[in-house]
Scaffold this motif. Structure first.
Motif, PDB file in Angstrom:
ATOM      1  N   MET A   1       0.825  -1.203   0.000  1.00 24.49           N
ATOM      2  CA  MET A   1       0.000   0.000   0.000  1.00 24.49           C
ATOM      3  C   MET A   1       0.864   1.259   0.000  1.00 24.49           C
ATOM      4  O   MET A   1       0.610   2.217  -0.746  1.00 24.49           O
TER       5      MET A   1
ATOM      6  N   TRP B   1       3.083   7.943  -5.735  1.00 26.25           N
ATOM      7  CA  TRP B   1       2.166   9.029  -6.081  1.00 26.25           C
ATOM      8  C   TRP B   1       2.662  10.364  -5.517  1.00 26.25           C
ATOM      9  O   TRP B   1       2.662  11.386  -6.207  1.00 26.25           O
TER      10      TRP B   1
ATOM     11  N   LYS C   1      -3.831  -5.796  -6.033  1.00 24.01           N
ATOM     12  CA  LYS C   1      -5.271  -5.758  -6.311  1.00 24.01           C
ATOM     13  C   LYS C   1      -6.094  -5.328  -5.094  1.00 24.01           C
ATOM     14  O   LYS C   1      -7.270  -4.967  -5.237  1.00 24.01           O
TER      15      LYS C   1
ATOM     16  N   PHE D   1      -5.173  -2.816  -3.061  1.00 18.23           N
ATOM     17  CA  PHE D   1      -4.735  -1.481  -2.649  1.00 18.23           C
ATOM     18  C   PHE D   1      -5.898  -0.627  -2.162  1.00 18.23           C
ATOM     19  O   PHE D   1      -5.826  -0.011  -1.094  1.00 18.23           O
ATOM     20  N   VAL D   2      -6.981  -0.573  -2.928  1.00 19.31           N
ATOM     21  CA  VAL D   2      -8.122   0.271  -2.558  1.00 19.31           C
ATOM     22  C   VAL D   2      -8.709  -0.195  -1.229  1.00 19.31           C
ATOM     23  O   VAL D   2      -9.010   0.620  -0.348  1.00 19.31           O
ATOM     24  N   PHE D   3      -8.850  -1.503  -1.074  1.00 19.47           N
ATOM     25  CA  PHE D   3      -9.385  -2.033   0.189  1.00 19.47           C
ATOM     26  C   PHE D   3      -8.477  -1.658   1.360  1.00 19.47           C
ATOM     27  O   PHE D   3      -8.957  -1.189   2.405  1.00 19.47           O
ATOM     28  N   ASN D   4      -7.169  -1.855   1.187  1.00 20.89           N
ATOM     29  CA  ASN D   4      -6.230  -1.560   2.273  1.00 20.89           C
ATOM     30  C   ASN D   4      -6.206  -0.078   2.613  1.00 20.89           C
ATOM     31  O   ASN D   4      -6.102   0.301   3.792  1.00 20.89           O
ATOM     32  N   LEU D   5      -6.324   0.757   1.597  1.00 20.95           N
ATOM     33  CA  LEU D   5      -6.361   2.205   1.831  1.00 20.95           C
ATOM     34  C   LEU D   5      -7.613   2.602   2.608  1.00 20.95           C
ATOM     35  O   LEU D   5      -7.540   3.376   3.575  1.00 20.95           O
ATOM     36  N   LEU D   6      -8.764   2.071   2.200  1.00 20.64           N
ATOM     37  CA  LEU D   6     -10.016   2.370   2.904  1.00 20.64           C
ATOM     38  C   LEU D   6      -9.980   1.840   4.330  1.00 20.64           C
ATOM     39  O   LEU D   6     -10.491   2.482   5.262  1.00 20.64           O
TER      40      LEU D   6
ATOM     41  N   SER E   1      -7.015  -7.019   8.210  1.00 18.50           N
ATOM     42  CA  SER E   1      -5.983  -7.005   7.172  1.00 18.50           C
ATOM     43  C   SER E   1      -5.351  -8.385   6.985  1.00 18.50           C
ATOM     44  O   SER E   1      -5.047  -8.782   5.849  1.00 18.50           O
TER      45      SER E   1
END
Length: 471
Positions: A87, A94, A243, A245-250, A277
């Protein structure tokens, strides 16, 4: 044994700890256990405490640092899982596109993040937001972690003036006024402090750039390209979860929001985050154990330090219960310091009494300025409660005898001490931040102390110039 002798012994204990840490003679955990234990034995031999009392004090110390230890274990494990899952790699890449090779921009971004993160007044939560997100960038750009911490603690110290933060609330309760009223008085100083914190970040950026930090700086050229072994790359590929990433970020945002919501103990959101997690990213039991074990060493090292700090806090700060209340609680409710001969007075209370006996003899009429100048060194020896509930009432009483009003004294103690809150080993959040950044307390204090002290004095001078504090 009177309070003066106990105060002297307390100061000797703190000096011994600081000197030992600076000379790298012991690990922090051993120093925190060794010297307070020697002090405890001396106090027992002299009849001030019994061995039962010492046991009670140590238990009280664990009540202060135990939650922080749990917070550290699960927060380190959680952020370790997020790192393994990749993550932070995505976030760092970025952010790097935005700052490029600008070392100064990274330093300023650290300061801004610390200012925003500390709006809730929680030191632990701010460290948990700032350090894990910025440390990978610092490593990639060959910037020092000690600089990251210094930028963060100065920004956090300024934001710690908010009315819902601990120091301002404590000082207001001693004065018998609303915390918001005290805050309104010191808002100009806080604004000045924010500008000063940003200026310090820029200065630190220039310092890092001068020593060769940056993607294409001297340090990057000297170290050359980092070669990753095939085995290490395979292990990284095994754990990375692009895959998800979005889940871990949220999930991370949810954990931080739960932390800010403050309805649960601070460690519980990270317990839940670690659970979820692991179940989502690493479903196999064998893989779960592998991930947990990979972060066990860092957790264990910091936990031993926090457990040692529990002994330090217990013997130095806590007081033996008397008539159903601790001496510290009695001081809080009465808004005055304990009598000098009180049998249950803590060591720190006696240290405060000793300081109060020394200061007014020569500089009573300039007490706010004297306190302001000494606040940063004193922060290394006093925790927040004992500083405001133990020392502030004593200083107010002394100031009254010289015609000095209580408000300027409180302002001096709040404004100047806040700058040093997160370099003090007596503050558990400091140890949490050090563990997350993998920086020793010796290096943190050595790198930050003079900057923090200068920062504190500049804030005091500004307060005097605008008329908030008397000259």
């Amino acid at each position: 044994m009177n309070s003066i002798v106990i105060g002297i012994l307390g100061i000797i204990t703190i000096v011994a700890i600081v000197v030992t840490l600076f000379k790298s003679k012991m690990t922090p955990a051993l120093a925190f256990i060794c010297y307070p234990t020697i002090l405890a034995i001396v106090l027992v031999i002299c009849g001030y405490y019994s061995f039962d009392d010492i046991g009670t004090l140590i238990k009280g110390g664990f009540s202060s640092t135990g939650p922080t230890a749990a917070l550290f274990v699960f927060s380190v494990t959680y952020f370790g899982i997020m790192t393994d899952a990749g993550m932070f790699d995505v976030i760092v890449n970025w952010l790097m596109k935005g700052v490029g090779d600008n070392v100064i921009a990274v330093a300023v971004m650290t300061c801004v993040l610390a200012i925003i993160g500390h709006l809730d007044g929680g030191g632990a939560s701010t460290f948990l937001i700032v350090v894990p997100s910025m440390l990978p960038i610092y490593k990639k750009m060959h910037m020092r972690a000690t600089s990251l911490l210094r930028i963060a603690v100065l920004a956090m110290g300024v934001m710690n003036l908010m009315p819902w933060a601990g120091p301002t609330m404590r000082a207001a309760s001693v004065l018998g006024i609303e915390a918001g009223s005290l805050w309104h008085t010191i808002i100009p100083v806080q604004i000045f402090g924010i500008v000063l914190a940003l200026a310090h970040a820029v200065l630190t950026g220039f310092q890092e750039k001068k020593r060769g930090a940056g993607l294409k700086g001297k340090l990057a050229q000297e170290e050359g390209e980092v070669v990753v072994t095939e085995q290490a790359q395979e292990q990284k590929n095994e754990l990375v979860r692009p895959k998800l990433f979005v889940f871990n970020l949220l999930l991370t945002l949810a954990v931080i929001l739960l932390l800010i919501w403050d309805k649960f103990p601070s460690y519980y959101p990270f317990m839940l985050g670690t659970l979820i997690s692991l179940l989502v990213n690493y479903r196999e039991l064998k893989l779960m154990k592998k991930v947990i074990n990979s972060h066990a060493e860092a957790s264990m090292m910091m936990c031993t330090t926090l457990m040692g700090a529990a002994v330090l806090m217990g013997i130095m700060v806590k007081a033996v219960p008397a008539d159903g209340a601790t001496a510290l609680n009695l001081a809080i409710s009465a808004k005055v310091s304990l009598p000098t001969g009180a049998e249950t007075a803590s060591v720190v209370t006696c240290m405060a009494d000793l300081v109060s006996r020394i200061l007014p003899a020569t500089l009573g009429r300039h007490l706010p300025l004297v306190i302001g100048i000494l606040s940063v060194p004193l922060a290394l020896a006093f925790d927040t409660d004992s500083y405001f509930y133990g020392m502030l009432p004593v200083m107010i009483g002394i100031g009254a005898s010289y015609g000095v009003k209580a408000l300027p004294i409180a302002i001096a103690m709040v404004v100047c001490r806040n700058c040093a809150t997160f370099i003090s080993p007596m503050v558990p959040a400091t140890l949490l931040g050090l563990g997350l950044a993998d920086v020793s307390i010796k290096d943190h204090i050595k790198n930050s102390f003079l900057y923090v002290w200068a920062f504190s004095i500049l804030c005091m001078i500004f307060a005097a110039i605008v008329g908030i504090m008397p000259l």
